[in-house]
Scaffold this motif. Structure first.
Motif, PDB file in Angstrom:
ATOM      1  N   VAL A  90       0.832  -1.203   0.000  1.00 26.52           N
ATOM      2  CA  VAL A  90       0.000   0.000   0.000  1.00 26.52           C
ATOM      3  C   VAL A  90       0.869   1.256   0.000  1.00 26.52           C
ATOM      4  O   VAL A  90       0.661   2.171  -0.765  1.00 26.52           O
ATOM      5  CB  VAL A  90      -0.965   0.009   1.201  1.00 26.52           C
ATOM      6  N   GLY A  91       1.845   1.300   0.857  1.00 26.25           N
ATOM      7  CA  GLY A  91       2.735   2.450   0.945  1.00 26.25           C
ATOM      8  C   GLY A  91       3.492   2.438   2.258  1.00 26.25           C
ATOM      9  O   GLY A  91       3.126   1.727   3.190  1.00 26.25           O
ATOM     10  N   ALA A  92       4.539   3.231   2.328  1.00 26.00           N
ATOM     11  CA  ALA A  92       5.405   3.245   3.507  1.00 26.00           C
ATOM     12  C   ALA A  92       4.700   3.766   4.752  1.00 26.00           C
ATOM     13  O   ALA A  92       5.035   3.385   5.867  1.00 26.00           O
ATOM     14  CB  ALA A  92       6.647   4.080   3.232  1.00 26.00           C
ATOM     15  N   GLY A  93       3.719   4.619   4.573  1.00 24.24           N
ATOM     16  CA  GLY A  93       3.027   5.197   5.725  1.00 24.24           C
ATOM     17  C   GLY A  93       1.983   4.282   6.348  1.00 24.24           C
ATOM     18  O   GLY A  93       1.409   4.609   7.371  1.00 24.24           O
ATOM     19  N   LYS A  94       1.743   3.138   5.745  1.00 23.44           N
ATOM     20  CA  LYS A  94       0.675   2.259   6.222  1.00 23.44           C
ATOM     21  C   LYS A  94       1.200   0.903   6.683  1.00 23.44           C
ATOM     22  O   LYS A  94       0.487  -0.089   6.622  1.00 23.44           O
ATOM     23  CB  LYS A  94      -0.350   2.059   5.115  1.00 23.44           C
ATOM     24  N   THR A  95       2.437   0.848   7.121  1.00 21.44           N
ATOM     25  CA  THR A  95       3.023  -0.416   7.548  1.00 21.44           C
ATOM     26  C   THR A  95       3.849  -0.215   8.808  1.00 21.44           C
ATOM     27  O   THR A  95       4.293   0.893   9.099  1.00 21.44           O
ATOM     28  CB  THR A  95       3.913  -1.011   6.429  1.00 21.44           C
ATOM     29  N   ARG A  96       4.065  -1.304   9.521  1.00 23.17           N
ATOM     30  CA  ARG A  96       4.976  -1.266  10.664  1.00 23.17           C
ATOM     31  C   ARG A  96       6.365  -1.766  10.253  1.00 23.17           C
ATOM     32  O   ARG A  96       7.291  -1.756  11.044  1.00 23.17           O
ATOM     33  CB  ARG A  96       4.448  -2.115  11.809  1.00 23.17           C
ATOM     34  N   PHE A  97       6.496  -2.233   9.017  1.00 30.65           N
ATOM     35  CA  PHE A  97       7.788  -2.679   8.504  1.00 30.65           C
ATOM     36  C   PHE A  97       8.553  -1.443   8.035  1.00 30.65           C
ATOM     37  O   PHE A  97       8.523  -1.054   6.884  1.00 30.65           O
ATOM     38  CB  PHE A  97       7.601  -3.679   7.354  1.00 30.65           C
ATOM     39  N   ASP A  98       9.199  -0.796   8.996  1.00 32.89           N
ATOM     40  CA  ASP A  98       9.865   0.469   8.714  1.00 32.89           C
ATOM     41  C   ASP A  98      11.304   0.436   9.206  1.00 32.89           C
ATOM     42  O   ASP A  98      11.798  -0.597   9.671  1.00 32.89           O
ATOM     43  CB  ASP A  98       9.081   1.627   9.339  1.00 32.89           C
ATOM     44  N   GLN A  99      11.948   1.568   9.110  1.00 28.74           N
ATOM     45  CA  GLN A  99      13.355   1.668   9.489  1.00 28.74           C
ATOM     46  C   GLN A  99      13.587   1.294  10.953  1.00 28.74           C
ATOM     47  O   GLN A  99      14.546   0.598  11.270  1.00 28.74           O
ATOM     48  CB  GLN A  99      13.793   3.089   9.201  1.00 28.74           C
ATOM     49  N   LYS A 100      12.734   1.736  11.850  1.00 30.04           N
ATOM     50  CA  LYS A 100      12.910   1.417  13.272  1.00 30.04           C
ATOM     51  C   LYS A 100      12.821  -0.084  13.508  1.00 30.04           C
ATOM     52  O   LYS A 100      13.589  -0.647  14.281  1.00 30.04           O
ATOM     53  CB  LYS A 100      11.878   2.158  14.118  1.00 30.04           C
ATOM     54  N   TYR A 101      11.883  -0.723  12.828  1.00 32.42           N
ATOM     55  CA  TYR A 101      11.732  -2.167  12.952  1.00 32.42           C
ATOM     56  C   TYR A 101      12.986  -2.875  12.443  1.00 32.42           C
ATOM     57  O   TYR A 101      13.505  -3.784  13.092  1.00 32.42           O
ATOM     58  CB  TYR A 101      10.490  -2.640  12.179  1.00 32.42           C
ATOM     59  N   ILE A 102      13.479  -2.457  11.287  1.00 31.88           N
ATOM     60  CA  ILE A 102      14.676  -3.062  10.712  1.00 31.88           C
ATOM     61  C   ILE A 102      15.862  -2.913  11.655  1.00 31.88           C
ATOM     62  O   ILE A 102      16.593  -3.867  11.914  1.00 31.88           O
ATOM     63  CB  ILE A 102      14.991  -2.429   9.334  1.00 31.88           C
ATOM     64  N   GLU A 103      16.040  -1.727  12.203  1.00 33.43           N
ATOM     65  CA  GLU A 103      17.153  -1.494  13.131  1.00 33.43           C
ATOM     66  C   GLU A 103      17.072  -2.388  14.352  1.00 33.43           C
ATOM     67  O   GLU A 103      18.069  -2.960  14.785  1.00 33.43           O
ATOM     68  CB  GLU A 103      17.180  -0.024  13.556  1.00 33.43           C
ATOM     69  N   LYS A 104      15.890  -2.519  14.889  1.00 35.33           N
ATOM     70  CA  LYS A 104      15.710  -3.323  16.095  1.00 35.33           C
ATOM     71  C   LYS A 104      15.952  -4.807  15.821  1.00 35.33           C
ATOM     72  O   LYS A 104      16.672  -5.474  16.568  1.00 35.33           O
ATOM     73  CB  LYS A 104      14.293  -3.113  16.641  1.00 35.33           C
ATOM     74  N   LYS A 105      15.379  -5.316  14.753  1.00 30.48           N
ATOM     75  CA  LYS A 105      15.488  -6.744  14.445  1.00 30.48           C
ATOM     76  C   LYS A 105      16.892  -7.158  14.022  1.00 30.48           C
ATOM     77  O   LYS A 105      17.332  -8.262  14.318  1.00 30.48           O
ATOM     78  CB  LYS A 105      14.493  -7.145  13.353  1.00 30.48           C
ATOM     79  N   LEU A 106      17.602  -6.279  13.308  1.00 25.27           N
ATOM     80  CA  LEU A 106      18.920  -6.642  12.784  1.00 25.27           C
ATOM     81  C   LEU A 106      20.075  -6.018  13.555  1.00 25.27           C
ATOM     82  O   LEU A 106      21.237  -6.272  13.243  1.00 25.27           O
ATOM     83  CB  LEU A 106      19.020  -6.255  11.302  1.00 25.27           C
TER      84      LEU A 106
END
Length: 180
Positions: free
Chosen positions: A143-159
């Motif tokens: 849908v778009g970057a503004g409508k997901t929780r898969f974002d930069q903060k999530y990536i940083e935390k998981k990896l």
């Protein structure tokens, strides 16, 4: 002289970490960088330097931003080859009817293994998709970057990395600037 592209994360977004581009240019000139060019107000800065080590350039910029502006701003430094590899290796560009408005690249601070995709648990974000290529994560949002929780903060935390994202339009324009 080597041209580096410094990707500053989180400046001039929603009124946070405000830095005027002229003040940033002056700061970078005072550090000894030359031919400083910015793209947009959100932290895309080209600098020429005798320093070859991209990580060292990023560290210098990060430290000086904190010293001059008081902002803790993560900085990832890439080169023209990194941007060219974005075009060569992005699996979503080759899809029929690819919607580039939904494509993003997350640049990360360290090279990742292909297996790192498992750590992201992307399946919980379906129909969003992601693919890892060295120090880049290609993302295709449904849908778009503004409508997901898969974002930069999530990536940083998981990896456990520093990351900064750019939309495909920005990546395309940054490569054009490199080629000028």
């Amino acid at each position: 002289m080597i041209t580096h592209l410094a990707l500053l994360r989180g400046i001039n977004v929603s009124g946070h970490n405000m830095i005027k581009m002229e003040a940033l240019k002056t700061m970078l000139e005072n550090l000894g960088f030359q031919n400083i060019r910015t793209y947009l107000q959100s932290g895309n800065v080209f600098v020429d330097s005798e320093e070859e080590n991209a990580a060292k350039v990023g560290f210098m910029i990060k430290q000086e931003i904190f010293k001059v502006f008081g902002h803790e701003v993560p900085v990832i430094v890439i080169n023209k080859e990194d941007l060219e590899l974005c075009f060569k290796n992005n699996p979503y560009l080759n899809e029929k009817d690819a919607d580039t408005k939904k494509l993003y690249v997350s640049f990360v601070s360290i090279p990742l293994k292909k297996e790192s995709i498992n750590d992201l648990k992307i399946s919980q974000f379906k129909p969003d998709e992601a693919s890892i290529d060295a120090n880049r994560i290609f993302i295709k949002y449904a849908v778009g970057a503004g409508k997901t929780r898969f974002d930069q903060k999530y990536i940083e935390k998981k990896l456990n990395v520093t990351a900064t994202m750019r939309n495909w339009n920005t990546v395309t324009n940054l490569l054009k600037i490199y080629e000028e």
